[in-house]
Design a protein around this motif. Structure first.
Motif, mmCIF file in Angstrom:
data_model
loop_
_atom_site.group_PDB
_atom_site.id
_atom_site.type_symbol
_atom_site.label_atom_id
_atom_site.label_comp_id
_atom_site.label_asym_id
_atom_site.label_seq_id
_atom_site.Cartn_x
_atom_site.Cartn_y
_atom_site.Cartn_z
ATOM 1 N N ALA A 140 -15.920 8.413 10.191
ATOM 2 C CA ALA A 140 -14.830 9.750 9.249
ATOM 3 C C ALA A 140 -15.314 10.318 8.216
ATOM 4 N N GLY A 141 -16.134 10.040 7.816
ATOM 5 C CA GLY A 141 -16.745 10.982 6.890
ATOM 6 C C GLY A 141 -16.930 10.038 5.913
ATOM 7 N N TYR A 142 -16.486 8.469 5.114
ATOM 8 C CA TYR A 142 -15.987 7.992 3.995
ATOM 9 C C TYR A 142 -17.578 7.211 4.118
ATOM 10 N N GLY A 143 -17.376 6.895 2.390
ATOM 11 C CA GLY A 143 -18.934 5.554 2.649
ATOM 12 C C GLY A 143 -18.716 4.591 1.732
ATOM 13 N N GLU A 144 -19.670 3.861 1.382
ATOM 14 C CA GLU A 144 -19.839 2.541 0.887
ATOM 15 C C GLU A 144 -19.138 2.790 -0.681
ATOM 16 N N GLN A 145 -18.784 3.994 -1.163
ATOM 17 C CA GLN A 145 -18.083 4.331 -2.721
ATOM 18 C C GLN A 145 -16.479 3.748 -1.855
ATOM 19 N N GLN A 146 -16.219 4.366 -1.351
ATOM 20 C CA GLN A 146 -14.853 5.006 -0.576
ATOM 21 C C GLN A 146 -14.271 2.980 -0.851
ATOM 22 N N VAL A 147 -15.412 2.398 -0.010
ATOM 23 C CA VAL A 147 -14.860 1.160 -0.285
ATOM 24 C C VAL A 147 -14.142 0.520 -1.082
ATOM 25 N N LEU A 148 -15.380 0.236 -2.242
ATOM 26 C CA LEU A 148 -15.150 -0.033 -3.086
ATOM 27 C C LEU A 148 -13.805 0.713 -3.865
ATOM 28 N N GLU A 149 -13.710 1.556 -3.765
ATOM 29 C CA GLU A 149 -12.599 2.612 -4.717
ATOM 30 C C GLU A 149 -10.849 1.564 -3.939
ATOM 31 N N ILE A 151 -10.607 -1.046 -3.081
ATOM 32 C CA ILE A 151 -10.553 -2.059 -3.560
ATOM 33 C C ILE A 151 -10.045 -2.405 -5.196
ATOM 34 N N LEU A 152 -10.541 -1.446 -5.385
ATOM 35 C CA LEU A 152 -9.953 -1.209 -6.940
ATOM 36 C C LEU A 152 -8.075 -0.766 -7.078
ATOM 37 N N GLY A 153 -8.028 0.266 -5.620
ATOM 38 C CA GLY A 153 -6.516 0.840 -5.415
ATOM 39 C C GLY A 153 -6.295 -0.123 -5.306
ATOM 40 N N LEU A 154 -6.483 -1.604 -4.438
ATOM 41 C CA LEU A 154 -6.080 -2.551 -3.604
ATOM 42 C C LEU A 154 -4.979 -3.759 -5.537
ATOM 43 N N SER A 155 -6.564 -3.443 -5.970
ATOM 44 C CA SER A 155 -6.099 -4.708 -7.084
ATOM 45 C C SER A 155 -5.173 -4.082 -8.404
ATOM 46 N N GLN A 156 -5.076 -2.814 -8.708
ATOM 47 C CA GLN A 156 -3.944 -2.008 -9.141
ATOM 48 C C GLN A 156 -2.244 -2.519 -8.344
ATOM 49 N N LYS A 157 -2.361 -2.626 -7.167
ATOM 50 C CA LYS A 157 -1.172 -2.417 -6.409
ATOM 51 C C LYS A 157 -1.012 -4.514 -6.029
ATOM 52 N N VAL A 158 -1.786 -5.242 -6.232
ATOM 53 C CA VAL A 158 -1.087 -6.696 -6.642
ATOM 54 C C VAL A 158 -0.106 -6.065 -7.814
ATOM 55 N N ILE A 159 -1.116 -5.893 -8.884
ATOM 56 C CA ILE A 159 -0.252 -6.665 -10.080
ATOM 57 C C ILE A 159 1.023 -5.193 -9.918
ATOM 58 N N SER A 160 1.489 -4.721 -9.050
ATOM 59 C CA SER A 160 2.298 -4.813 -8.975
ATOM 60 C C SER A 160 3.684 -4.682 -7.919
ATOM 61 N N ASN A 161 3.205 -4.787 -7.451
ATOM 62 C CA ASN A 161 3.976 -5.288 -5.485
ATOM 63 C C ASN A 161 4.323 -6.348 -6.091
ATOM 64 N N TYR A 162 3.304 -7.409 -7.005
ATOM 65 C CA TYR A 162 4.002 -9.081 -6.217
ATOM 66 C C TYR A 162 4.499 -9.305 -7.267
ATOM 67 N N THR A 163 4.250 -8.330 -9.544
ATOM 68 C CA THR A 163 5.742 -8.623 -9.740
ATOM 69 C C THR A 163 6.415 -7.934 -10.258
ATOM 70 N N ASN A 164 6.860 -6.422 -8.854
ATOM 71 C CA ASN A 164 8.548 -6.403 -8.350
ATOM 72 C C ASN A 164 8.488 -7.168 -7.577
ATOM 73 N N HIS A 165 8.461 -7.747 -6.732
ATOM 74 C CA HIS A 165 8.880 -8.391 -5.435
ATOM 75 C C HIS A 165 9.030 -10.020 -6.647
ATOM 76 N N ILE A 166 8.627 -10.402 -7.622
ATOM 77 C CA ILE A 166 9.455 -11.078 -7.954
ATOM 78 C C ILE A 166 9.911 -11.479 -9.618
ATOM 79 N N ALA A 167 9.910 -10.136 -10.293
ATOM 80 C CA ALA A 167 10.922 -9.761 -10.931
ATOM 81 C C ALA A 167 12.455 -8.648 -10.438
#
Length: 183
Positions: A140-149, A151-167
């Motif tokens: 589709a036109g993406y590369g390895e950099q975007q795969v890793l990016e 994962i960066l976005g997912l790490s941010q969203k795990v913090i917020s999504n999980y916190t919001n579920h608990i809180a």
């Protein structure tokens, strides 16, 4: 029912106060999520830094929104889906993209759909994606950099999504008009 305290600048631990002041300056308010995260100044700082880093990736506004909302919807985050709907509108993301992500329907743009598909696969499979998933993403036109990016976005969203579920963080007034629940 909120199960964790939503702090403001006066009630937050001392180390979190400057971080909440930064949120106030950046958003004109202290988002409820930031108020909850303030109980752990280190977590609030990590969240803010991950957010900043993710916005500096190679992704444009549409792509940032695809990654964020795909994860938010998959995690059924009652707080982040409306918040990121409002953020996407401020970022001038097309309503067709916003609606498709909220409704879990395919995106019309094939490249964005490939991004959504791989983000969903990484999220659902905890990073255990197939070679075919990666090849489709690369085609589709993406590369390895975007795969890793992703994962960066997912790490941010795990913090917020999980916190919001608990809180059970209350949705900020500015985003209540974008209320959402998993169908």
């Amino acid at each position: 029912m909120t199960t964790l305290k939503v702090h403001n600048i006066e009630t937050a631990p001392e180390a979190a106060k400057p971080l909440l002041e930064n949120s106030q300056k950046a958003y004109g308010m202290i988002p409820g999520l930031h108020g909850v995260l303030a109980a752990s100044p280190e977590l609030l700082k990590a969240y803010q830094e991950l957010h900043q880093l993710f916005t500096e990736t190679s992704f444009n506004n549409d792509e940032l929104t695809v990654v964020w909302q795909t994860i938010n919807v998959e995690h059924a985050c009652h707080y982040c889906v409306p918040a990121h709907t409002g953020i996407a509108k401020m970022m001038k993301v097309d309503d067709a993209i916003i609606d498709a992500l909220r409704n879990e329907t395919p995106l019309a743009d094939a490249k964005l759909e490939a991004l959504r598909t791989l983000t969903l696969s990484i999220t659902r499979n905890r990073g255990n994606v197939s070679q075919a998933d990666l090849e489709a993403f690369y085609a589709a036109g993406y590369g390895e950099q975007q795969v890793l990016e992703i994962i960066l976005g997912l790490s941010q969203k795990v913090i917020s999504n999980y916190t919001n579920h608990i809180a059970n963080t209350p949705v900020d007034e500015a985003f209540q008009k974008f209320a959402w629940s998993k169908k």
